[in-house]
Design a protein around this motif. Structure first.
Motif, short mmCIF file in Angstrom:
data_model
loop_
_atom_site.label_atom_id
_atom_site.label_comp_id
_atom_site.label_asym_id
_atom_site.label_seq_id
_atom_site.Cartn_x
_atom_site.Cartn_y
_atom_site.Cartn_z
N GLU A 61 62.32 23.04 82.41
CA GLU A 61 61.45 23.55 83.48
C GLU A 61 60.13 24.10 82.96
N ILE A 62 60.15 24.66 81.76
CA ILE A 62 58.90 25.30 81.31
C ILE A 62 57.88 24.30 80.73
N VAL A 63 58.33 23.09 80.38
CA VAL A 63 57.39 22.11 79.82
C VAL A 63 56.37 21.69 80.89
N GLY A 64 55.14 22.05 80.70
CA GLY A 64 54.07 21.72 81.66
C GLY A 64 54.00 22.65 82.86
N MET A 65 54.81 23.74 82.82
CA MET A 65 54.94 24.61 83.99
C MET A 65 53.63 25.26 84.45
N MET A 95 54.44 25.60 78.15
CA MET A 95 53.90 25.66 79.52
C MET A 95 52.61 24.86 79.64
N ALA A 96 51.88 24.74 78.52
CA ALA A 96 50.67 23.90 78.51
C ALA A 96 51.03 22.42 78.51
N GLY A 97 52.27 22.10 78.08
CA GLY A 97 52.70 20.70 78.12
C GLY A 97 53.46 20.18 76.92
N ILE A 150 62.81 32.47 72.39
CA ILE A 150 62.71 31.54 73.53
C ILE A 150 63.93 31.71 74.45
N ILE A 151 65.12 31.80 73.84
CA ILE A 151 66.34 31.97 74.63
C ILE A 151 66.28 33.25 75.47
N GLU A 190 65.89 35.86 80.72
CA GLU A 190 65.21 36.86 81.55
C GLU A 190 64.61 36.24 82.80
N GLU A 191 64.02 35.06 82.63
CA GLU A 191 63.31 34.42 83.74
C GLU A 191 64.19 33.44 84.51
N ASN A 192 65.43 33.31 84.05
CA ASN A 192 66.35 32.36 84.67
C ASN A 192 65.74 30.95 84.76
#
Ligand code: DOR
Length: 304
Positions: free
Chosen positions: A297-301, A257-259, A284-285, A290-292
């Protein structure tokens, strides 16, 4: 699972959870054990042109939140080390595990020479310009933007495969260093190497490590790594591999999420075993389900 497939610089990884450079990358058989533990890629111990015995013992001590080490880049030299890779290359390939070749040198010529020898054995070259305690190598280069530029430029000229530079957090302005290596044309960044530290034996009344100081790894440095990855993501367009204190899927997701596009684990192998890679992937899976969300999508989120 296919949810974790990651493409970095055109290279396919079965998952983004890799072995960090270090002790577990010293031999072919250790790399194989890590591959069996579920890593998407394994990074070699940093390899130089000539054999290097490293620093005197003690070279490592467990401290609050991790390990303090001053191994001193011990390795058998590139020619002998390539035989280690050769022994396990086919098996790693069958397991769909990529190899990142970490190298170091005293100057740009030496870096380029080792990179050329390594090129056909690995998928990515990782430049260790960031060891905090190897005199004349490592951070001597990575703390200086001009030296960092020259090394990266020379290696980029010498090889065709992707080249990543591993950065040291032991600087005032990491963006200045990252700018230099990106200007030199590196394909990606790895952050962070260990944080300079020291431990003293109060009975012996002297530093515990023979080298006196060393580099801190493990849980204690995670928030330092997250901030560095965040800053790199804000400033550059190249892929980032996050490393520093990752023990769990949650830690890996924080880095992503930080990048970070992928992560590396070193000290975590000591705390959770060889199969920490599989465990972190499963964690991670679970989160993604859980978050769909997807990995992409999570890279840099966490940025806007
Ligand atoms: O903490 C570290 N120790 N970082 C490096 O880059 C090299 C290693 C060593 O061999 O001392």
């Amino acid at each position: 699972e296919c949810m974790l497939k990651t493409n970095i610089c055109g290279i396919e990884f079965k998952n983004p959870v890799f072995l960090a450079s270090g002790i577990m990358g010293e031999t072919g058989s250790a790399l194989k054990r890590i591959a069996k533990g579920g890593a998407g890629a394994v990074t070699t111990k940093s390899i130089g042109l000539n054999p290097n015995p490293g620093h005197k013992n003690p070279t490592i001590v467990e401290v609050y939140g991790g390990f303090l080490n001053a191994m001193g880049l011990p390795n058998p030299g590139v020619d002998e080390y390539l035989e280690e890779i050769e022994k396990v290359r086919d098996e790693l390939n069958r397991m769909d595990v990529r190899i990142i070749g970490s190298i170091y040198g005293k100057d740009e010529e030496e870096f380029a020479e080792v990179a050329k020898k390594m090129e056909r054995y690995v998928d990515i070259i990782e430049l260790n310009i960031s060891c905090p305690h190897a005199k004349g190598y490592g951070a001597t280069i990575g703390q200086n933007p001009d030296l960092s530029y020259d090394v990266c430029k020379a290696v980029k000229k010498a090889v065709k495969i992707p080249v990543f530079a591993k950065l040291t957090p032991n600087v005032t302005d990491i963006i200045e260093i990252a700018q230099a290596v990106v200007d030199a044309g590196v394909d990606g960044l790895v952050a962070i190497n260990t944080v300079r530290g020291m431990a003293i034996d109060i009975r012996a009344k002297k530093p515990i490590l023979a080298n006196k100081f060393g580099g801190l790894s493990g849980k204690a440095i995670k928030s330092i790594g997250i901030k560095v990855v965040w800053d790199l993501y804000e400033n550059f367009d190249v892929p980032i591999i996050g490393v520093g204190g990752i023990m769990s899927g949650e830690d890996a997701i924080e880095y992503m999420m930080a990048g970070a596009s992928a992560v590396q684990i070193g000290s975590g192998v000591y705390y959770r075993g060889y199969d920490i890679f599989k465990k972190v992937c499963d964690e991670i899976i679970s989160f993604l389900k859980e978050e769909n969300l997807t990995l992409e999508e999570i890279v840099g989120m966490a940025h806007e």
